[in-house]
Design a protein around this motif. Structure first.
Motif, PDB file in Angstrom:
ATOM      1  N   GLU A 189       0.829  -1.207   0.000  1.00 26.77           N
ATOM      2  CA  GLU A 189       0.000   0.000   0.000  1.00 26.77           C
ATOM      3  C   GLU A 189       0.861   1.254   0.000  1.00 26.77           C
ATOM      4  N   GLY A 190       0.460   2.236  -0.791  1.00 26.90           N
ATOM      5  CA  GLY A 190       1.205   3.484  -0.890  1.00 26.90           C
ATOM      6  C   GLY A 190       2.057   3.571  -2.138  1.00 26.90           C
ATOM      7  N   PHE A 191       2.192   2.459  -2.855  1.00 27.48           N
ATOM      8  CA  PHE A 191       2.975   2.430  -4.083  1.00 27.48           C
ATOM      9  C   PHE A 191       2.094   1.971  -5.246  1.00 27.48           C
ATOM     10  N   ASN A 192       2.423   2.431  -6.447  1.00 29.00           N
ATOM     11  CA  ASN A 192       1.699   2.045  -7.650  1.00 29.00           C
ATOM     12  C   ASN A 192       2.596   1.217  -8.557  1.00 29.00           C
ATOM     13  N   ARG A 193       2.004   0.247  -9.242  1.00 29.95           N
ATOM     14  CA  ARG A 193       2.785  -0.541 -10.188  1.00 29.95           C
ATOM     15  C   ARG A 193       3.272   0.322 -11.342  1.00 29.95           C
ATOM     16  N   ILE A 194       4.405  -0.054 -11.907  1.00 27.89           N
ATOM     17  CA  ILE A 194       4.934   0.660 -13.066  1.00 27.89           C
ATOM     18  C   ILE A 194       4.049   0.319 -14.267  1.00 27.89           C
ATOM     19  N   PRO A 195       3.514   1.301 -14.970  1.00 28.74           N
ATOM     20  CA  PRO A 195       2.676   1.013 -16.140  1.00 28.74           C
ATOM     21  C   PRO A 195       3.424   0.176 -17.182  1.00 28.74           C
ATOM     22  N   ARG A 196       2.710  -0.748 -17.784  1.00 31.15           N
ATOM     23  CA  ARG A 196       3.339  -1.661 -18.747  1.00 31.15           C
ATOM     24  C   ARG A 196       4.030  -0.902 -19.881  1.00 31.15           C
ATOM     25  N   GLY A 197       3.394   0.156 -20.361  1.00 27.24           N
ATOM     26  CA  GLY A 197       3.969   0.906 -21.473  1.00 27.24           C
ATOM     27  C   GLY A 197       5.300   1.542 -21.157  1.00 27.24           C
ATOM     28  N   GLN A 198       5.559   1.828 -19.869  1.00 23.45           N
ATOM     29  CA  GLN A 198       6.818   2.456 -19.485  1.00 23.45           C
ATOM     30  C   GLN A 198       7.954   1.448 -19.335  1.00 23.45           C
ATOM     31  N   LEU A 199       7.635   0.154 -19.420  1.00 22.47           N
ATOM     32  CA  LEU A 199       8.669  -0.875 -19.297  1.00 22.47           C
ATOM     33  C   LEU A 199       9.002  -1.543 -20.631  1.00 22.47           C
ATOM     34  N   GLU A 200       8.184  -1.330 -21.645  1.00 25.81           N
ATOM     35  CA  GLU A 200       8.415  -1.989 -22.926  1.00 25.81           C
ATOM     36  C   GLU A 200       9.708  -1.498 -23.570  1.00 25.81           C
TER      37      GLU A 200
ATOM     38  N   LYS B  45      13.169   3.277 -13.297  1.00 22.26           N
ATOM     39  CA  LYS B  45      11.738   3.139 -13.030  1.00 22.26           C
ATOM     40  C   LYS B  45      11.504   2.542 -11.644  1.00 22.26           C
ATOM     41  N   ILE B  46      12.287   1.549 -11.294  1.00 16.85           N
ATOM     42  CA  ILE B  46      12.144   0.915  -9.975  1.00 16.85           C
ATOM     43  C   ILE B  46      12.430   1.933  -8.875  1.00 16.85           C
ATOM     44  N   ARG B  47      13.478   2.714  -9.051  1.00 13.05           N
ATOM     45  CA  ARG B  47      13.830   3.733  -8.054  1.00 13.05           C
ATOM     46  C   ARG B  47      12.748   4.810  -7.953  1.00 13.05           C
ATOM     47  N   ASP B  48      12.244   5.283  -9.101  1.00 14.26           N
ATOM     48  CA  ASP B  48      11.284   6.385  -9.097  1.00 14.26           C
ATOM     49  C   ASP B  48       9.914   5.964  -8.571  1.00 14.26           C
ATOM     50  N   PHE B  49       9.483   4.728  -8.894  1.00 13.29           N
ATOM     51  CA  PHE B  49       8.157   4.289  -8.482  1.00 13.29           C
ATOM     52  C   PHE B  49       8.143   3.708  -7.074  1.00 13.29           C
ATOM     53  N   TYR B  50       9.209   3.011  -6.683  1.00 13.95           N
ATOM     54  CA  TYR B  50       9.195   2.284  -5.412  1.00 13.95           C
ATOM     55  C   TYR B  50      10.183   2.825  -4.385  1.00 13.95           C
ATOM     56  N   THR B  51      11.101   3.686  -4.793  1.00 12.82           N
ATOM     57  CA  THR B  51      12.181   4.196  -3.947  1.00 12.82           C
ATOM     58  C   THR B  51      13.058   3.042  -3.447  1.00 12.82           C
ATOM     59  N   PHE B  52      14.179   3.391  -2.870  1.00 11.45           N
ATOM     60  CA  PHE B  52      15.046   2.392  -2.248  1.00 11.45           C
ATOM     61  C   PHE B  52      14.989   2.601  -0.736  1.00 11.45           C
ATOM     62  N   PRO B  53      14.975   1.557   0.069  1.00 11.45           N
ATOM     63  CA  PRO B  53      15.331   0.171  -0.260  1.00 11.45           C
ATOM     64  C   PRO B  53      14.166  -0.709  -0.723  1.00 11.45           C
ATOM     65  N   TYR B  54      12.903  -0.185  -0.671  1.00 13.92           N
ATOM     66  CA  TYR B  54      11.781  -1.050  -1.036  1.00 13.92           C
ATOM     67  C   TYR B  54      11.906  -1.547  -2.485  1.00 13.92           C
ATOM     68  N   GLY B  55      12.358  -0.690  -3.383  1.00 13.81           N
ATOM     69  CA  GLY B  55      12.523  -1.097  -4.778  1.00 13.81           C
ATOM     70  C   GLY B  55      13.507  -2.240  -4.943  1.00 13.81           C
ATOM     71  N   ILE B  56      14.541  -2.256  -4.108  1.00 15.15           N
ATOM     72  CA  ILE B  56      15.514  -3.354  -4.153  1.00 15.15           C
ATOM     73  C   ILE B  56      14.858  -4.659  -3.722  1.00 15.15           C
ATOM     74  N   ARG B  57      13.998  -4.596  -2.681  1.00 21.63           N
ATOM     75  CA  ARG B  57      13.303  -5.804  -2.230  1.00 21.63           C
ATOM     76  C   ARG B  57      12.395  -6.346  -3.332  1.00 21.63           C
TER      77      ARG B  57
END
Length: 279
Positions: free
Chosen positions: A35-46, A56-68
């Motif tokens: 909760e509090g985070f949004n999935r990365i849109p599919r179009g932004q990963l293609e 994208k992982i850093r911007d959407f999930y931040t670290f350290p959560y993005g690393i997990r």
């Protein structure tokens, strides 16, 4: 150049074969996030390369959560060697520490049946006198019979000490001191006035310096926020990290803002007070 957690993630993704990177992107897009985070849109990963995926992982999930999240996805697509190499690499990143979420065992996965608790009685509740600085809550019977206690403290409340005592024990089972001006209200102030603070805080670097001194930002987060071109973009980037902070951390930010941006905070607090009077 100092190696960062993002560098370690990019190296891990570069070690994936082309098909492996594609599987990683597909799985990442479907991966459930807390909760509090949004999935990365599919179009932004293609058709993105390892460098773009790490951003994208850093911007959407931040670290350290993005690393997990990245480690969990690597494990899910059976890239365990790459995941282990990433863990090893991260141990060499200065100032970066994180704990992986515990893996669910069969025993933990089995739903636990908790017997229903008896309804709390009126004896579980205590009304404190207005202006009291010490509140003592006495509970009769077993602590389990009162699963939670809700305490509402006004924003302008004086400093107070709250203790919970079981009737059959001499010593309190819980003691908490609340400073003047309920800190939880001030934590919610940071969330409530998000847009006002984004548009009203102009010298953001001054705030960032105090946040890193208070160990609320890592060096990597500090550099990332500071690299944004405008003050509004800096504040929006900062709020990406703020949304995962505890109320205590948000209260520290409020204190920093009150110290560095007194006219803005005073104006917002006066508007809140006016709104409260007329509501």
């Amino acid at each position: 150049m100092v190696r960062t957690a993002r560098d370690a993630l990019v190296t891990a993704l570069e070690n994936l074969a082309r098909k492996g990177l594609k599987k990683f992107r597909n799985k990442l897009n479907d991966w459930p996030v807390k909760e509090g985070f949004n999935r990365i849109p599919r179009g932004q990963l293609e058709d993105t390369d390892p460098d773009d995926v790490a951003n994208k992982i850093r911007d959407f999930y931040t670290f350290p959560y993005g690393i997990r999240v990245a480690l969990a996805v690597l494990e899910a697509i059976d890239e365990r060697d790459v995941a282990e190499d990433l863990r090893t690499d991260l141990r060499n990143v200065a100032g970066f520490a994180f704990e992986e979420e515990p893996k669910e065992t069969d025993q933990e996965a089995t739903p636990k049946v908790t017997p229903p608790l008896p309804e709390p009685t009126r004896e579980h509740f205590v009304t404190a006198r207005r202006g009291a600085t010490t509140i003592q809550i006495n509970i009769k019977g077993e602590l389990e019979n009162c699963p939670f206690i809700e305490i509402n403290v006004k924003e302008n409340a004086p400093e107070m000490n709250i203790s919970v005592i079981l009737e059959r024990k001499d010593k309190p089972v819980w003691i908490q001191k609340f400073p003047k001006g309920n800190p939880l209200c001030k934590a919610h102030f940071v969330d409530k006035h998000r847009e006002d603070l984004i548009h009203g805080v102009h010298l953001v670097t001054e705030v960032l310096d105090k946040l890193i001194s208070a160990q609320l930002l890592t060096n990597e987060h500090y550099d990332y926020v500071r690299s944004r071109p405008t003050s509004q973009e800096k504040m929006r980037a900062l709020y990406v990290f703020i949304r995962s902070w505890s109320d205590g951390d948000k209260f520290k930010l409020y204190e920093i803002l009150k110290d560095t941006k007194k006219p803005l905070i005073r104006s917002l607090e006066q508007a809140d007070a006016h709104s409260s009077i007329h509501s």
